[in-house]
Design an enzyme around this catalytic site. Sequence first.
Site, PDB file in Angstrom:
ATOM      1  N   SER A 160       0.848  -1.194   0.000  1.00  0.00           N
ATOM      2  CA  SER A 160       0.000   0.000   0.000  1.00  0.00           C
ATOM      3  C   SER A 160       0.887   1.249   0.000  1.00  0.00           C
ATOM      4  O   SER A 160       1.723   1.399  -0.881  1.00  0.00           O
ATOM      5  CB  SER A 160      -0.956  -0.034   1.192  1.00  0.00           C
ATOM      6  OG  SER A 160      -1.952   0.965   1.086  1.00  0.00           O
ATOM      7  N   ASP A 170      -7.337  -3.834  -7.646  1.00  0.00           N
ATOM      8  CA  ASP A 170      -7.015  -3.512  -6.259  1.00  0.00           C
ATOM      9  C   ASP A 170      -8.209  -2.839  -5.590  1.00  0.00           C
ATOM     10  O   ASP A 170      -8.733  -1.826  -6.078  1.00  0.00           O
ATOM     11  CB  ASP A 170      -5.796  -2.585  -6.252  1.00  0.00           C
ATOM     12  CG  ASP A 170      -5.354  -2.210  -4.856  1.00  0.00           C
ATOM     13  OD1 ASP A 170      -4.316  -2.712  -4.428  1.00  0.00           O
ATOM     14  OD2 ASP A 170      -6.045  -1.402  -4.206  1.00  0.00           O
ATOM     15  N   HIS A 199      -6.140  -6.175  -1.581  1.00  0.00           N
ATOM     16  CA  HIS A 199      -5.185  -5.075  -1.448  1.00  0.00           C
ATOM     17  C   HIS A 199      -4.148  -5.495  -0.414  1.00  0.00           C
ATOM     18  O   HIS A 199      -4.490  -6.004   0.645  1.00  0.00           O
ATOM     19  CB  HIS A 199      -5.903  -3.805  -0.982  1.00  0.00           C
ATOM     20  CG  HIS A 199      -5.012  -2.624  -0.764  1.00  0.00           C
ATOM     21  ND1 HIS A 199      -4.434  -1.931  -1.793  1.00  0.00           N
ATOM     22  CD2 HIS A 199      -4.593  -2.001   0.381  1.00  0.00           C
ATOM     23  CE1 HIS A 199      -3.717  -0.926  -1.312  1.00  0.00           C
ATOM     24  NE2 HIS A 199      -3.786  -0.956   0.014  1.00  0.00           N
TER      25      HIS A 199
END
Length: 407
Positions: A199, A299, A354
Amino acid sequence: MTICYVSDLCFTSNSPAYKMTSLWRCLERNLLCVLLITTFLNSTRAVDLTLVLLQDAAEKGAVCLDGSPPGYYFRNGSAEPNKWIIHMQGGGYCVDEEDCVKRSHTNLGSSKKWKETLYLEGFLSDNCVENPHFCGWSTVFIPYCDGAFFAGNVINPVKVGNEMIYFRGIRILDYIIVALLNRTLGIRTADQVILTGCSAGGHATYLHADHIREMIPSHVPLHGFADAGFLLDAPNINGDYIQRGYLQAVYKMQNVSNGGLNNDCLANMTSDEQWRCIFVPHMYSYIKTPIFTYNSAYDTWQLQNTLGLDCLPPKCDAEQMKQLESYGQEFFEAVSPAIQSPSNGVFIDSCLVHCQSIYSITWTHFKVGNQTVGETLYAWLTSSRDHKHKEVDCSPFPCNPTCPVFN
């Protein structure tokens, strides 16, 4: 495979600051029923990482948003201690000063309540059933407490109401790397170093790979492994560039061009376009350090926060599915320089997820081309011909049977 229900509560808030961080956390909670199938992998309890808090970092101005000291978690490698993984934590970003103040009261902006030890899974696990290629490496986990991809660099503290906050991300990262260089048997004498994150940490891997390369001795091989960090500069379903507006604000507020972005990218942009270097698609071609891109084409964080989609399949109507697939194709086009690179690695799946490298299920079970990302990464690092160095998933969505199913 366990069937999981993704709660509509993931999409109840209209707050931009909420949206920046909430969806993927909600999805992670709902993925717990999927993660149950990996219980067998953890029959042997992994060794926790221990916190090293850098109390003297303030002397160099390296502090979290609230002024507390940064630090890192460390576990010495069991079988290959001279090989190192340095992982930068993810967790969105703060979009304005008020948002950063709120963040400074959490573990993503302050070290005051960090735990003494940390248990990790996936790529960061020392369980050799779960993580056979990297379980014996020395592992560093850098907590994220600056709110801007470890990139901010504002000299003076900023007063917001009655509180002071600090934008010092690049100083934090620099101070930690120096501390790791100075450790006994630290990265100065390492056989190999992988800089990684997911991330915001994956985003930071792209931003800082070349900078870290300059800090580490040239004889030490350095590779980047960026998970869920390929953030698109793309319009949402209404044609608005929401992410562009947010990151332009971060770029200005935290002064990230002062040491926090790729220098070659900045040098090739006009002064009014240098903000583009905070977006990976605009700066990828300037990265010299070998880097491996690990991302889902769908995502979940980007589907909500970049595209602005307020559903996940199968709870999307025909128009929403069309928008989702259009976004997927836009992602494949944006990531094509990585796919076409003769030297870099790639693993692009089509799962609704994710941050995949830090969970057992995604690390061990999701496959593209009949191989896992761990097998693909290891083949790339070692130039092995046993597995491919690039794997790009099928489309349109859904087409990968190893991905989890939601209903």
